[in-house]
Design an enzyme around this catalytic site. Structure first.
Site, PDB file in Angstrom:
ATOM      1  N   LYS A 131      -9.584   2.179  -1.823  1.00  0.00           N
ATOM      2  CA  LYS A 131      -9.817   1.664  -0.476  1.00  0.00           C
ATOM      3  C   LYS A 131     -11.156   2.120   0.091  1.00  0.00           C
ATOM      4  CE  LYS A 131      -7.174   1.379   3.888  1.00  0.00           C
ATOM      5  NZ  LYS A 131      -5.887   1.802   4.484  1.00  0.00           N
ATOM      6  N   ASN A 150       0.307  -0.856   5.507  1.00  0.00           N
ATOM      7  CA  ASN A 150       1.245  -0.114   6.355  1.00  0.00           C
ATOM      8  C   ASN A 150       0.671  -0.173   7.767  1.00  0.00           C
ATOM      9  OD1 ASN A 150       3.291   2.043   4.749  1.00  0.00           O
ATOM     10  ND2 ASN A 150       1.603   1.276   3.519  1.00  0.00           N
ATOM     11  N   CYS A 185      -4.998  -2.892   2.986  1.00  0.00           N
ATOM     12  CA  CYS A 185      -4.713  -2.691   4.401  1.00  0.00           C
ATOM     13  C   CYS A 185      -5.918  -2.943   5.311  1.00  0.00           C
ATOM     14  CB  CYS A 185      -4.132  -1.294   4.615  1.00  0.00           C
ATOM     15  SG  CYS A 185      -3.335  -1.096   6.239  1.00  0.00           S
ATOM     16  N   GLU A 229      -5.980   9.121   7.440  1.00  0.00           N
ATOM     17  CA  GLU A 229      -6.533   8.636   6.170  1.00  0.00           C
ATOM     18  C   GLU A 229      -7.918   9.220   5.899  1.00  0.00           C
ATOM     19  OE1 GLU A 229      -5.940   4.676   4.592  1.00  0.00           O
ATOM     20  OE2 GLU A 229      -4.792   4.180   6.403  1.00  0.00           O
ATOM     21  N   ASN A 273      -6.928   6.341  -1.822  1.00  0.00           N
ATOM     22  CA  ASN A 273      -5.896   5.355  -1.543  1.00  0.00           C
ATOM     23  C   ASN A 273      -6.158   4.200  -2.507  1.00  0.00           C
ATOM     24  OD1 ASN A 273      -4.167   3.396  -0.510  1.00  0.00           O
ATOM     25  ND2 ASN A 273      -4.570   3.943   1.623  1.00  0.00           N
ATOM     26  N   GLU A 277       0.845  -1.193   0.000  1.00  0.00           N
ATOM     27  CA  GLU A 277       0.000   0.000   0.000  1.00  0.00           C
ATOM     28  C   GLU A 277       0.881   1.245   0.000  1.00  0.00           C
ATOM     29  OE1 GLU A 277      -3.296   1.903   3.107  1.00  0.00           O
ATOM     30  OE2 GLU A 277      -1.579   0.763   3.857  1.00  0.00           O
TER      31      GLU A 277
END
Length: 302
Positions: free
Chosen positions: A124, A194, A169, A143, A107, A47
């Site tokens: 995402k 991550n 993720c 995020e 993302n 990611e």
């Protein structure tokens, strides 16, 4: 018909805040070349693979934020990776920050074929973290501030002789992600992550960070009869320890390959896509055993 391929998880060690993208791409090319030498035809990168994990920093200047994102793919900086993949005859998965022409930020992860063609894109859906400035944290997880929720659903594409799905993720922690991909017939699910070793809102879970990572992939793979490849950004990155431990999981839930370091590392496994039927004909035979009429609460609004 033999539906097997060698898949590589290309883990990346820490990326410094000011490390140029081209330097990261050079590292990725080394990993891709090693993966090909070991027989891989698909290489999975983490990611947000091109930069340090920037959501840990509070930023207000839109130009400063946008500098972490890619306006096109391939870009000038990433073109060498695409060229290398075509030269080697391998496909790859790449996670990055996407800035659309309309100014939207996601993302994102893409799946690229050995010929350089874009096979699939995912944005995402399950964004973790927080919106607001929380300076008391040792590092932040913004995020929800820097990305919009993905708007492409959970795509599954025909590629590499099978059905491939992508998530990113935090998506791996949610069983709905796996079941959506499983219902669409995904036989191989690839993802990057991550994940910090320290979780400020619940530090009592710190010792479980890697366990929960492996648990999520193993359960998701087993309960949906699919292979899973989870690839980390690892090591001490700008004062934040990332768990690493990239792994490849069989449809039985067994770990068949696992990274041993917190740096740049390649692990590989031969993935027999026909093994998915071991699970899908038996314990998790969706057509025979699921009871969708009883699951209404799963999609009800809070």
């Amino acid at each position: 018909m033999n539906r097997s391929l060698v898949v590589a998880a290309a883990q990346l060690g820490p990326i410094a805040r000011h490390e140029p993208r081209r330097a990261v791409v050079d590292r990725m090319i080394v990993l891709m070349t090693e993966a090909r030498e070991r027989g891989a035809t698909l290489v999975v990168f983490p990611e947000l693979a091109l930069t340090s994990f920037f959501p840990r920093w509070w930023m207000e200047d839109p130009a400063q934020i946008d500098a972490w994102f890619e306006r096109s793919m391939p870009s000038d900086d990433t073109r060498p990776l695409f060229d290398c993949a075509q030269r080697l005859g391998v496909g790859f998965h790449l996670g990055y920050g996407e800035l659309t022409p309309e100014g939207r930020r996601f993302n994102t992860a893409i799946l690229v074929g050995p010929d350089g063609a874009l096979l699939g894109k995912y944005r995402k859906v399950h964004l973790p973290g927080h919106f607001d400035h929380e300076p008391a944290r040792p590092f932040q997880h913004l995020e929800k501030r820097y990305f919009e929720k993905g708007d492409l659903g959970f795509p599954v594409v025909d590629a590499f002789g099978g059905r491939l799905g992508i998530c990113i993720c935090n998506d791996r922690r949610w069983p709905e992600t796996w079941r959506m991909l499983g219902l669409k017939g995904a036989e191989l699910i690839v993802l990057g992550y991550n994940t910090p070793a320290h979780y400020p809102p619940a530090p009592e879970h710190d010792h479980l960070q890697y366990f929960h990572n492996a648990l999520s992939l193993q359960a998701g793979a087993y309960q949906n009869g699919a292979w899973a490849v989870g690839v980390a950004k690892a090591g001490r990155e700008e004062g934040c320890d990332l768990i690493g431990g990239s792994l490849i999981v069989a449809p039985t839930g067994e770990i068949v390959a696992q990274a041993a370091s917190l740096g740049d590392e390649v692990i590989t496994a031969r993935v027999d896509l026909d093994r998915c039927s071991e699970i899908r004909r038996n314990i998790f035979n969706f057509r025979l055993h699921r009871q969708p009429s009883e699951y209404g609460l799963l999609v009800a609004e809070d």
